[in-house]
Motif scaffolding. Structure first.
Motif, PDB file in Angstrom:
ATOM      1  N   PRO A   1     -12.914 -53.650  67.551  1.00  0.00           N
ATOM      2  CA  PRO A   1     -12.249 -54.859  67.048  1.00  0.00           C
ATOM      3  C   PRO A   1     -13.238 -56.016  66.941  1.00  0.00           C
ATOM      4  O   PRO A   1     -13.981 -56.294  67.880  1.00  0.00           O
ATOM      5  CB  PRO A   1     -11.180 -55.129  68.114  1.00  0.00           C
ATOM      6  N   ILE A   2     -13.233 -56.673  65.788  1.00  0.00           N
ATOM      7  CA  ILE A   2     -14.138 -57.788  65.549  1.00  0.00           C
ATOM      8  C   ILE A   2     -13.371 -59.074  65.231  1.00  0.00           C
ATOM      9  O   ILE A   2     -13.576 -60.107  65.865  1.00  0.00           O
ATOM     10  CB  ILE A   2     -15.110 -57.472  64.382  1.00  0.00           C
ATOM     11  N   VAL A   3     -12.489 -59.021  64.263  1.00  0.00           N
ATOM     12  CA  VAL A   3     -11.838 -60.230  63.759  1.00  0.00           C
ATOM     13  C   VAL A   3     -10.947 -60.888  64.809  1.00  0.00           C
ATOM     14  O   VAL A   3     -11.066 -62.080  65.088  1.00  0.00           O
ATOM     15  CB  VAL A   3     -11.039 -59.919  62.473  1.00  0.00           C
ATOM     16  N   ASN A   4     -10.030 -60.145  65.413  1.00  0.00           N
ATOM     17  CA  ASN A   4      -9.089 -60.743  66.367  1.00  0.00           C
ATOM     18  C   ASN A   4      -9.780 -61.387  67.570  1.00  0.00           C
ATOM     19  O   ASN A   4      -9.425 -62.509  67.959  1.00  0.00           O
ATOM     20  CB  ASN A   4      -8.068 -59.711  66.827  1.00  0.00           C
ATOM     21  N   PRO A   5     -10.760 -60.724  68.202  1.00  0.00           N
ATOM     22  CA  PRO A   5     -11.444 -61.380  69.326  1.00  0.00           C
ATOM     23  C   PRO A   5     -12.143 -62.680  68.935  1.00  0.00           C
ATOM     24  O   PRO A   5     -12.135 -63.654  69.698  1.00  0.00           O
ATOM     25  CB  PRO A   5     -12.454 -60.322  69.782  1.00  0.00           C
ATOM     26  N   LEU A   6     -12.750 -62.718  67.740  1.00  0.00           N
ATOM     27  CA  LEU A   6     -13.447 -63.933  67.313  1.00  0.00           C
ATOM     28  C   LEU A   6     -12.467 -65.057  67.001  1.00  0.00           C
ATOM     29  O   LEU A   6     -12.693 -66.219  67.351  1.00  0.00           O
ATOM     30  CB  LEU A   6     -14.330 -63.639  66.095  1.00  0.00           C
ATOM     31  N   GLN A   7     -11.365 -64.725  66.331  1.00  0.00           N
ATOM     32  CA  GLN A   7     -10.370 -65.749  66.025  1.00  0.00           C
ATOM     33  C   GLN A   7      -9.760 -66.308  67.311  1.00  0.00           C
ATOM     34  O   GLN A   7      -9.520 -67.511  67.431  1.00  0.00           O
ATOM     35  CB  GLN A   7      -9.290 -65.182  65.109  1.00  0.00           C
ATOM     36  N   SER A   8      -9.520 -65.466  68.284  1.00  0.00           N
ATOM     37  CA  SER A   8      -8.946 -65.914  69.548  1.00  0.00           C
ATOM     38  C   SER A   8      -9.924 -66.798  70.313  1.00  0.00           C
ATOM     39  O   SER A   8      -9.527 -67.794  70.928  1.00  0.00           O
ATOM     40  CB  SER A   8      -8.567 -64.707  70.420  1.00  0.00           C
ATOM     41  N   ALA A   9     -11.204 -66.452  70.263  1.00  0.00           N
ATOM     42  CA  ALA A   9     -12.206 -67.186  71.042  1.00  0.00           C
ATOM     43  C   ALA A   9     -12.574 -68.517  70.418  1.00  0.00           C
ATOM     44  O   ALA A   9     -12.823 -69.501  71.133  1.00  0.00           O
ATOM     45  CB  ALA A   9     -13.458 -66.331  71.223  1.00  0.00           C
ATOM     46  N   PHE A  10     -12.599 -68.590  69.092  1.00  0.00           N
ATOM     47  CA  PHE A  10     -13.141 -69.792  68.442  1.00  0.00           C
ATOM     48  C   PHE A  10     -12.134 -70.536  67.566  1.00  0.00           C
ATOM     49  O   PHE A  10     -12.435 -71.633  67.093  1.00  0.00           O
ATOM     50  CB  PHE A  10     -14.375 -69.411  67.605  1.00  0.00           C
ATOM     51  N   GLY A  11     -10.975 -69.944  67.316  1.00  0.00           N
ATOM     52  CA  GLY A  11      -9.986 -70.620  66.491  1.00  0.00           C
ATOM     53  C   GLY A  11     -10.403 -70.797  65.050  1.00  0.00           C
ATOM     54  O   GLY A  11      -9.845 -71.621  64.324  1.00  0.00           O
ATOM     55  N   ALA A  12     -11.383 -70.046  64.602  1.00  0.00           N
ATOM     56  CA  ALA A  12     -11.873 -70.119  63.223  1.00  0.00           C
ATOM     57  C   ALA A  12     -11.345 -68.945  62.421  1.00  0.00           C
ATOM     58  O   ALA A  12     -10.988 -67.898  62.977  1.00  0.00           O
ATOM     59  CB  ALA A  12     -13.398 -70.111  63.201  1.00  0.00           C
ATOM     60  N   GLU A  13     -11.294 -69.125  61.107  1.00  0.00           N
ATOM     61  CA  GLU A  13     -10.994 -67.982  60.246  1.00  0.00           C
ATOM     62  C   GLU A  13     -12.138 -66.985  60.376  1.00  0.00           C
ATOM     63  O   GLU A  13     -13.302 -67.369  60.508  1.00  0.00           O
ATOM     64  CB  GLU A  13     -10.871 -68.434  58.792  1.00  0.00           C
TER      65      GLU A  13
END
Length: 421
Positions: A178-190
């Motif tokens: 998983p790449i997208v969901n962890p990054l969105q959760s951590a940084f609040g960015a698209e």
């Protein structure tokens, strides 16, 4: 409702055209913007006024030399506000995370390479590793995560753009990372993810849209074998994002062992380990993990071929034939006007070219073979980053509204003075 939607779409498209013109050509006056974009003066004025209010562009006085004939106020030029927003470009490859901080002008303001252990990275461990790498990167750049609007990721292997997963990649020991969901959760960015060869395709279209448009294909021969497709002027990734997996299309059922675990993939005949395996007469079922290839192994093989080594030359020639068969399938299916070959293996193209044309001739009728152009491009890793930037800027230009300045405020000049907007 339909008319309103159409108007909104036109407005977004025109706004994107204006911002792209400023990004490509630098500061310019409204009249010049109109000439370049072919938009009416009223449309240019309306769009640039909104962009000034949103803080996405700035106005500054022209630095044209003043002469005794010049009268009136200096021309007001418009430029992108580079600090309006930031994006991050991430490239994932074997043992490496390459990071780039990009401003709204599309300029890389900071870059860094972080290492990780591909042999142990899996769905449980890698997301935390990636989040920590980006967090440390932003801390070193003194940029708060809230200023990052988007994170774009390019990865080797089979990438599911719809689910945000790397289904399989030589960069990881496990699958379904998983790449997208962890990054969105951590940084609040698209966050967006794509196959790395798709980003090369995007970069070519951005750099030379007249040459690379319509329908064309990019094939990368390197550590693995990848493909990017542009169909009818759009990057094509299929229903789940895994389209154009050229390297893992089957060439010979039950054939040579591929790194993905299957037998007979095109990659098992074209990648760096496949070339070394063939040149050293190792059995086709030799596990790719045990083969010493990579950048050094491929460079050594090219050196041997150049010095007249028959085994190396034969390996490249036979790989060229396989490539020809692969290209023949692409031409027969999508009728591209151009096929681009790139990647580290293109340094050996002179040893592969004859075999490639032989394979094409055997696999495809002449009428189809004569309908495309072939470009062979020296490998440049910046292609992938450039594609990430181009795609990110295109999305921002259409959707990002910035932060409106207070009513009646003035746009700041680069020298700190104010100019009426």
């Amino acid at each position: 409702m339909t008319r309103k939607a159409d108007r909104d779409q036109i407005r977004r498209q025109n706004r994107s055209i204006v911002l792209q013109a400023l990004r490509r050509s630098g500061p310019m006056a409204r009249i010049d913007l109109g000439q370049i974009t072919r938009l009416s003066p009223a449309t240019v004025t309306a769009i640039t006024s909104d962009l000034l209010d949103q803080g996405l562009i700035l106005s500054l006085e022209s630095e044209e030399p003043k002469t005794h004939q010049a009268r009136g106020r200096p021309r007001t030029l418009l430029k992108l506000n580079p600090d309006a927003v930031f994006t991050i470009g991430v490239r994932l490859s074997v043992n490496n995370i390459d990071l780039a901080l990009v401003n709204f002008a599309g300029e890389v303001t900071r870059e860094k390479r972080t290492h990780f252990d591909s042999a142990t990275a899996d769905a449980d461990s890698f997301p935390g590793t990636l989040v920590e790498a980006i967090s440390q990167f932003l801390k070193e750049a003194d940029v708060k995560p809230a200023r990052v609007r988007e994170i774009g990721v390019a990865a080797q292997g089979v990438v599911e753009t719809e689910t945000g997963l790397v289904a399989w990649s030589p960069a990881f020991a496990g699958r379904k990372i998983p790449i997208v969901n962890p990054l969105q959760s951590a940084f609040g960015a698209e966050c967006y993810i794509s196959n790395d060869t798709n980003m090369i395709t995007e970069a070519l279209h951005w750099s030379d849209p007249n040459r690379y448009s319509g329908t064309f294909a990019v094939i990368m021969l390197d550590y693995g074998v990848g493909m990017g497709l542009y169909l009818d002027n759009h990057l094509f990734s299929g229903a789940s994002g895994t389209a154009a997996e050229f390297g893992h299309a089957n060439h010979i059922p039950g054939g040579a062992l591929c790194r993905c675990g299957k037998k007979g993939c095109l990659e098992a005949y074209l990648s760096d380990y496949a070339l070394v395996r063939a040149a050293t007469h190792q059995p086709e079922d030799t596990d790719p993990i045990t083969i010493k290839a990579g950048v050094g192994g491929l460079a050594r093989l090219i050196e041997l071929a150049g010095s007249g080594d028959e085994n190396a030359q034969k390996a490249f020639h036979e790989a060229g034939r396989v490539l020809g068969y692969g290209i023949a399938r692409v031409i027969a299916m999508i009728d591209p006007k151009r096929v681009v070959l790139t990647g580290a293996a293109m340094r050996a193209f002179s040893f592969m070219e004859k075999g490639m044309w032989e394979g094409l001739e055997e696999a495809l009728v002449a009428d189809l073979r004569n309908n495309f152009s072939l470009d062979v491009m020296p490998w440049n890793e910046d292609f992938i980053r450039s594609g990430l930037i181009a795609q990110s800027m295109e999305r921002l230009d259409k959707d990002f509204l910035g932060t409106a300045t207070p009513q009646g405020s003035r746009a700041a000049r680069t020298d700190g003075k104010e100019v009426p907007a």
